[in-house]
Design an enzyme around this catalytic site. Structure first.
Site, short mmCIF file in Angstrom:
data_model
loop_
_atom_site.label_atom_id
_atom_site.label_comp_id
_atom_site.label_asym_id
_atom_site.label_seq_id
_atom_site.Cartn_x
_atom_site.Cartn_y
_atom_site.Cartn_z
N PRO A 22 149.06 80.38 4.08
CA PRO A 22 148.46 79.05 3.99
C PRO A 22 148.47 78.24 5.29
CG PRO A 22 150.56 79.11 2.82
CD PRO A 22 150.27 80.51 3.24
N TYR A 77 152.07 69.77 11.57
CA TYR A 77 152.55 71.16 11.53
C TYR A 77 153.70 71.24 12.53
CZ TYR A 77 148.23 72.66 9.13
OH TYR A 77 147.20 72.84 8.23
N HIS A 109 139.73 63.76 7.68
CA HIS A 109 140.73 63.75 8.76
C HIS A 109 140.08 64.25 10.04
CE1 HIS A 109 144.86 63.50 6.61
NE2 HIS A 109 143.96 62.72 6.03
N LYS A 131 143.12 78.08 4.84
CA LYS A 131 141.84 78.80 4.76
C LYS A 131 141.52 79.43 3.40
CE LYS A 131 140.11 78.08 8.69
NZ LYS A 131 140.15 76.65 8.40
N TYR A 161 139.81 75.67 12.65
CA TYR A 161 140.45 74.84 11.61
C TYR A 161 139.41 74.13 10.75
CZ TYR A 161 144.04 72.07 9.33
OH TYR A 161 144.87 71.51 8.38
#
Ligand code: RFL
Ligand code: PHB
Length: 387
Positions: free
Chosen positions: A292, A200, A72, A296, A382
């Site tokens: 979460p 998100y 991604h 990570k 990220y």
């Protein structure tokens, strides 16, 4: 029984460490409390950092991930005023791999079987002995028999509820913790993912996340009060709620269906220091927990494994790596801790959130939307801080 490294816990940390050490000619024995089927039934992480992908290559178990995983290049952040994309490739030239923890664990078990590694399942009464002396060993019960495993080193890979962390004396251990006043209700369903990348969502009704495992398997989460029970959420109620929180166009076109799994996980940030006590090392969730939101937890477990693996391979020549393990691992742990706390704080509704807090939260999201440098900072964390 004797081995070089006794590994407590056969989750992803323990299995990866065992696989790497065996390939380097260092003998291990893994002691796991549950059955293999139970370990493989846990549905958890879905996003792998570049460093995790690299380590799976190094362990010789990346083939299926490279075939079936999905790189991604970005993700979406959404608010009730619309959504925007953070392009990881544009922001920092890297990407993540979407490939489930269940599959990673499966591949690690297969690789361990192929090299004939020793993994004992359904062990109980695990006790660690002489951690600061010359004869470290582990006692446990297996198949109804009391057993003793002598070793040079012990890796505590037994998760948050394991025995390893508690084997470090209380006067030595320092614990740092934040418990969040909500949980995540997670659902797995055999449906087409809602979007091509993760979404998100910050919504007045609470956080939501649309994730995936494959073209036909979706993973969704919504923020819920800790008092909620997963069984009390019907499939219909779940789909209605997540549709409200995701962007309108996504909600309108998303496929829904029967859910395969439904569970609630509390959110917590937790670090224990130090991560080494004599000949015992703490690895992964045994030493730290992240909420979460930053994806990570598993990745942090893998970077711990990396530092420990290097230290143990070097240990016959020099103990420098062993002595530096805790400090090196903790430096990266706190980086991921900060990122996961920050992602959690900008995306969730807190029960005591004031109008001031609300404005600050909105501003955080506007900065990300409008400033390439803010997106770069987010993207670098990220995709994973280097190790
Ligand atoms: P684990 O996986 O907990 O494995 C520990 C193993 O030790 C065994 N054990 C014992 N064995 C012998 N004796 C004892 N006394 C023992 N006590 C325990 C247990 O049976 C178990 O098999 O820890 P490990 O290996 O450190 O791996 C950590 C990861 O599992 C965890 O950090 C991630 O799942 C966190 N996580 C995520 N991480 C990511 O990197 N990306 C994500 O997208 C992500 N999403 C998530 C997550 C965790 C979640 N939950 C449910 C906590 C999403 C969720 C919902
Ligand atoms: C998941 O797919 O399970 C997942 C993805 C991203 C997260 C957390 C969980 O931040």
């Amino acid at each position: 029984m004797r081995t070089q490294v006794a590994i407590i816990g056969g989750g992803p940390s323990g299995l990866l460490l065992s696989q790497l050490l065996n390939r380097a000619g260092i003998a291990t024995v893994v002691l796991e409390r549950s059955t293999r089927d139970h370990v493989l039934s846990r549905i958890r992480a879905g996003v792998l950092e570049q460093g995790t992908v690299r380590m799976l290559h190094e362990a010789g178990c990346a083939d299926r991930m490279m075939r079936e995983g999905h790189p991604h290049h970005g993700c979406y952040l959404s608010t009730d005023q619309g959504r925007f994309r953070v392009d990881f490739t544009e922001a920092c030239g890297q990407e993540v791999m979407v490939y489930g923890q269940t599959e990673v664990t499966h591949d690690l078990y297969d690789a361990q079987d192929a090299i004939g590694a020793t993994i004992l399942h359904e062990v109980s009464d695990v006790v660690l002995h002489d951690l600061t002396g010359d004869h470290p060993h582990v006692t446990f019960t297996h198949g109804g028999q009391a057993q003793r495993l002598d070793c040079d080193w012990i890796a505590g890979c037994d998760g948050f509820h394991g025995v390893s962390r508690k084997s470090i004396p209380e006067h030595v251990r320092q614990e740092f913790e934040r418990v969040y006043p909500f949980g995540w209700l997670g659902v797995l369903s055999r449906t087409k993912p809602a979007a091509e990348e993760l979404i998100y969502a910050n919504h007045p009704r609470g956080f939501a996340l649309a994730s995936m495992r494959s073209e036909h398997l979706s993973r969704y989460y919504i923020q819920v009060p800790l008092t909620d029970k997963a069984e009390a959420w019907s499939d219909e109620a779940f789909w209605t709620e997540i549709r409200r929180r995701l962007p309108g166009d996504v909600a309108d076109s998303m496929e829904t269906g029967p859910t395969i799994e439904k569970s609630i996980a509390p959110l917590r940030s937790f670090v224990t220091e130090p991560m080494r006590w004599g000949r015992l090392f703490l690895v992964g969730d045994a030493a730290h927990i992240v909420p979460p939101t930053g994806a990570k937890g598993l990745n942090l477990a893998v970077s711990d494994v990396h530092y420990l693996y290097e230290a143990l391979v070097e240990a016959h020549r020099s103990l420098r790596g062993v002595e530096a393990y805790s400090e090196r691992a903790l430096k990266r742990v706190w980086g991921a801790m900060r990122f996961s706390w920050w992602m959690t704080s900008i995306l969730h509704r807190f029960p005591d959130q004031s109008e001031f807090d609300q404005k600050i939260q909105e501003n955080e999201l506007h900065i990300l939307r409008d400033m390439p440098s803010a997106r770069e900072t987010m993207a670098r964390s990220y995709v994973g801080l280097p190790f």
